[in-house]
Design a protein around this motif. Sequence first.
Motif, mmCIF file in Angstrom:
data_model
loop_
_atom_site.group_PDB
_atom_site.id
_atom_site.type_symbol
_atom_site.label_atom_id
_atom_site.label_comp_id
_atom_site.label_asym_id
_atom_site.label_seq_id
_atom_site.Cartn_x
_atom_site.Cartn_y
_atom_site.Cartn_z
ATOM 1 N N VAL A 1 -2.628 32.190 15.594
ATOM 2 C CA VAL A 1 -2.703 32.926 14.331
ATOM 3 C C VAL A 1 -4.095 33.510 14.167
ATOM 4 O O VAL A 1 -5.076 33.017 14.751
ATOM 5 C CB VAL A 1 -2.374 32.017 13.127
ATOM 6 N N ASP A 2 -4.192 34.559 13.380
ATOM 7 C CA ASP A 2 -5.479 35.169 13.059
ATOM 8 C C ASP A 2 -6.074 34.413 11.876
ATOM 9 O O ASP A 2 -5.797 34.714 10.717
ATOM 10 C CB ASP A 2 -5.280 36.648 12.715
ATOM 11 N N LEU A 3 -6.858 33.412 12.192
ATOM 12 C CA LEU A 3 -7.370 32.490 11.185
ATOM 13 C C LEU A 3 -8.813 32.153 11.548
ATOM 14 O O LEU A 3 -9.093 31.714 12.663
ATOM 15 C CB LEU A 3 -6.499 31.232 11.152
ATOM 16 N N GLN A 4 -9.734 32.364 10.624
ATOM 17 C CA GLN A 4 -11.149 32.158 10.914
ATOM 18 C C GLN A 4 -11.564 30.695 10.877
ATOM 19 O O GLN A 4 -12.440 30.254 11.614
ATOM 20 C CB GLN A 4 -12.015 32.954 9.922
ATOM 21 N N GLU A 5 -10.927 29.921 10.007
ATOM 22 C CA GLU A 5 -11.275 28.502 9.910
ATOM 23 C C GLU A 5 -10.160 27.740 9.210
ATOM 24 O O GLU A 5 -9.346 28.313 8.469
ATOM 25 C CB GLU A 5 -12.593 28.302 9.151
ATOM 26 N N ILE A 6 -10.128 26.438 9.470
ATOM 27 C CA ILE A 6 -9.229 25.515 8.783
ATOM 28 C C ILE A 6 -10.090 24.451 8.130
ATOM 29 O O ILE A 6 -11.044 23.940 8.736
ATOM 30 C CB ILE A 6 -8.236 24.867 9.772
ATOM 31 N N LEU A 7 -9.775 24.129 6.897
ATOM 32 C CA LEU A 7 -10.519 23.100 6.175
ATOM 33 C C LEU A 7 -9.660 21.846 6.058
ATOM 34 O O LEU A 7 -8.529 21.895 5.575
ATOM 35 C CB LEU A 7 -10.903 23.589 4.774
ATOM 36 N N VAL A 8 -10.202 20.728 6.525
ATOM 37 C CA VAL A 8 -9.516 19.437 6.418
ATOM 38 C C VAL A 8 -10.232 18.607 5.363
ATOM 39 O O VAL A 8 -11.444 18.368 5.467
ATOM 40 C CB VAL A 8 -9.503 18.694 7.764
ATOM 41 N N THR A 9 -9.500 18.179 4.356
ATOM 42 C CA THR A 9 -10.050 17.341 3.289
ATOM 43 C C THR A 9 -9.472 15.941 3.436
ATOM 44 O O THR A 9 -8.259 15.750 3.363
ATOM 45 C CB THR A 9 -9.686 17.906 1.906
ATOM 46 N N ILE A 10 -10.340 14.972 3.680
ATOM 47 C CA ILE A 10 -9.911 13.580 3.869
ATOM 48 C C ILE A 10 -10.036 12.835 2.549
ATOM 49 O O ILE A 10 -11.034 12.970 1.833
ATOM 50 C CB ILE A 10 -10.764 12.893 4.958
ATOM 51 N N ASN A 11 -9.035 12.014 2.245
ATOM 52 C CA ASN A 11 -9.015 11.303 0.968
ATOM 53 C C ASN A 11 -9.904 10.071 0.939
ATOM 54 O O ASN A 11 -10.603 9.817 -0.037
ATOM 55 C CB ASN A 11 -7.578 10.886 0.630
ATOM 56 N N GLN A 12 -9.848 9.257 1.981
ATOM 57 C CA GLN A 12 -10.555 7.974 1.974
ATOM 58 C C GLN A 12 -11.094 7.656 3.350
ATOM 59 O O GLN A 12 -10.298 7.438 4.270
ATOM 60 C CB GLN A 12 -9.610 6.854 1.507
ATOM 61 N N PRO A 13 -12.414 7.700 3.549
ATOM 62 C CA PRO A 13 -13.447 8.077 2.587
ATOM 63 C C PRO A 13 -13.420 9.573 2.320
ATOM 64 O O PRO A 13 -12.939 10.347 3.151
ATOM 65 C CB PRO A 13 -14.737 7.666 3.291
ATOM 66 N N GLU A 14 -13.908 9.997 1.183
ATOM 67 C CA GLU A 14 -13.824 11.401 0.804
ATOM 68 C C GLU A 14 -14.857 12.245 1.559
ATOM 69 O O GLU A 14 -16.057 11.995 1.473
ATOM 70 C CB GLU A 14 -14.036 11.551 -0.704
ATOM 71 N N PHE A 15 -14.370 13.209 2.318
ATOM 72 C CA PHE A 15 -15.242 14.179 2.970
ATOM 73 C C PHE A 15 -14.393 15.351 3.443
ATOM 74 O O PHE A 15 -13.162 15.284 3.457
ATOM 75 C CB PHE A 15 -16.019 13.563 4.142
ATOM 76 N N GLN A 16 -15.068 16.431 3.806
ATOM 77 C CA GLN A 16 -14.395 17.623 4.308
ATOM 78 C C GLN A 16 -15.025 18.048 5.623
ATOM 79 O O GLN A 16 -16.223 17.849 5.851
ATOM 80 C CB GLN A 16 -14.497 18.779 3.299
ATOM 81 N N VAL A 17 -14.231 18.621 6.497
ATOM 82 C CA VAL A 17 -14.720 19.125 7.773
ATOM 83 C C VAL A 17 -14.060 20.476 8.034
ATOM 84 O O VAL A 17 -12.860 20.643 7.837
ATOM 85 C CB VAL A 17 -14.438 18.129 8.930
ATOM 86 N N THR A 18 -14.888 21.444 8.434
ATOM 87 C CA THR A 18 -14.396 22.784 8.738
ATOM 88 C C THR A 18 -14.137 22.905 10.238
ATOM 89 O O THR A 18 -15.017 22.583 11.051
ATOM 90 C CB THR A 18 -15.421 23.851 8.309
ATOM 91 N N LEU A 19 -12.943 23.358 10.586
ATOM 92 C CA LEU A 19 -12.552 23.522 11.982
ATOM 93 C C LEU A 19 -12.570 25.010 12.323
ATOM 94 O O LEU A 19 -12.104 25.846 11.548
ATOM 95 C CB LEU A 19 -11.155 22.951 12.224
ATOM 96 N N THR A 20 -13.092 25.327 13.488
ATOM 97 C CA THR A 20 -13.166 26.720 13.935
ATOM 98 C C THR A 20 -12.277 26.926 15.156
ATOM 99 O O THR A 20 -11.918 25.968 15.850
ATOM 100 C CB THR A 20 -14.616 27.087 14.276
ATOM 101 N N PRO A 21 -11.920 28.195 15.452
ATOM 102 C CA PRO A 21 -10.976 28.459 16.545
ATOM 103 C C PRO A 21 -11.478 27.972 17.910
ATOM 104 O O PRO A 21 -12.652 28.136 18.254
ATOM 105 C CB PRO A 21 -10.846 29.986 16.527
ATOM 106 N N ALA A 22 -10.585 27.365 18.660
ATOM 107 C CA ALA A 22 -10.821 26.963 20.044
ATOM 108 C C ALA A 22 -9.558 27.321 20.821
ATOM 109 O O ALA A 22 -8.737 26.452 21.130
ATOM 110 C CB ALA A 22 -11.120 25.472 20.143
#
Length: 303
Positions: A104-125
């Motif tokens: 897909v034509d997608l610049q990034e995916i954002l993963v939001t984790i509930n416990q512990p709370e944090f976010q990580v940005t994934l880029t195309p590979a």
Amino acid sequence: MTQQRFFPMTWMFCAIAATGFVLGCGGEGPVPETGQTDSESGHDHPHPHDEEEGGGHSHGVGPHGGTVADWGGGEYHVEFTVDHPKQSATVYVLGDDQKTATPVDLQEILVTINQPEFQVTLTPAPLKGEPPDKASRFTGTHEKLGIVREFSGMISGQIDGTPYSGTFAEEAHDHQHGHAHGEDDALVWKDTPKTHEGLRIILGHHGKHIHAGEELEPAVSITRDGKDVGDIQVFNSLLSSDGNAVLAQEVATVFEPETDDEIAHYAQGGLQIPAGARQVLVRFRIVPNGGEEVVYDLPIQLE
């Protein structure tokens, strides 16, 4: 006697900002401060599936062994996988069959984790052979991905101006995190509570009868101000009774949330006891988030 050692540990944290849309994101020994006692009944450890409004939820295991979430009412699916030692996450975009890689034509995916709370940005590979402007694989790293546990949260992205999101919840797999307690596998707390950097720590193990030649499963309860703490790295290893010889190399544990039968605790780091041993030491290495690690030794008398 329990030994205690302290080691300095420096941790670096990164904050990843999200833009564009809002994301949902009786045994022996002391009784932990939750007031729950040991249970002798067998059970499996469920991992709840958080269902967010406006997003699909988990749809089983994907082709890469990860957890699949629905995107867009079945138009797409996304598979979440994590490599704890590398502190990395990979998300695969799949088709409506939940199996076929779908660039897909997608610049990034954002993963939001509930416990512990944090976010990580994934880029195309992109996988081999995929168009240069599209990808079905996205990767990213975050130090909290190194915590060995089952994650749950939300996966979000935007394709051709349309936002997509779906919730997921990992479940224990037999080859990695599988865990079921038999009738002689109750939690047994063996030592008085410890305190370290505001944490209340109780050491123990699963099973009332520990024998040489069998596997020992240590357990640790960690709370702060009466609340369970699930974002700590806990490791255990097995030593000879004098502490001089390593009998089983250090392994990571998994945080198990509270269930109807047991309080929340860290476990699943099994240690094989050598045949003929009469007494061993379990060494617990506990690494608080952003704090100093601490090591405790717990002697275990074998039957």
